[in-house]
Scaffold this motif. Structure first.
Motif: not given
Length: 132
Positions: A23-28, A33-44
Motif C-alpha cells: 500500500g502507500r504507507d504499509y505492506t500487508s 489469501g488470508r491476512r496475518f500481518g502488516y508492516h509500517w516502515p515509517r514507524t518501524s
C-alpha cells in the motif's frame, strides 16, 4: 530501512506461501489469501494477528512494546514496536499470526517455527533491543 525492519521481513520471507501487498504507507502479508500481518516502515512497527487472550496478555504485560490494533473475527491484532522486541519472541509471534491464518494442511507441512531463525539468518536474541 532499520535493521529491526529488515530482520522482521526476513522472518516473514521464511514462511511458506506468503503473499505481499504493498500500500502507500504499509505492506500487508497474507497466506493463501488470508491476512496475518502488516508492516509500517515509517514507524518501524508491525501489526500481527493473535488470539484475543494473547492480545490482552501482550498489551497488559508490556505496553511499551505492544498496542491493541483492533479485533476482528474473534482475533486480536497487536501493534509491535520492532526495535523493542527480541528476535526469538518476534519469530514466535509472526509464526503464530501465520499459523492462525494458514490452512491446517500447510501448518502441518511447516510445524517448526524455530527453523525460521536459521532460515531467516537472524541471531538468537531475546529481550528489548534483541532484534536491532
Amino acid at each position: 530501512m532499520a535493521v529491526a525492519d529488515a530482520r522482521f521481513l526476513r522472518i516473514v520471507d521464511a514462511l511458506a506461501e506468503v503473499e505481499r501487498t504493498r500500500g502507500r504507507d504499509y505492506t500487508s502479508f497474507s497466506v493463501l489469501g488470508r491476512r496475518f500481518g502488516y508492516h509500517w516502515p515509517r514507524t518501524s512497527t508491525t501489526g500481527l494477528k493473535q488470539t484475543l487472550s494473547e492480545q490482552l496478555a501482550l498489551v497488559s504485560e508490556r505496553p511499551d512494546v505492544f498496542e491493541v490494533q483492533f479485533t476482528a473475527g474473534g482475533f486480536g491484532w497487536v501493534v509491535v514496536h520492532l526495535p523493542r522486541i527480541g528476535v526469538d519472541e518476534l519469530t514466535e509471534l509472526v509464526y503464530e499470526a501465520w499459523r492462525l491464518s494458514a490452512p491446517e494442511s500447510l501448518v502441518e507441512q511447516h510445524p517448526n517455527h524455530l527453523a525460521l531463525l536459521s532460515t531467516a539468518d537472524t541471531p538468537t536474541a531475546s529481550g528489548p533491543q534483541g532484534i536491532s
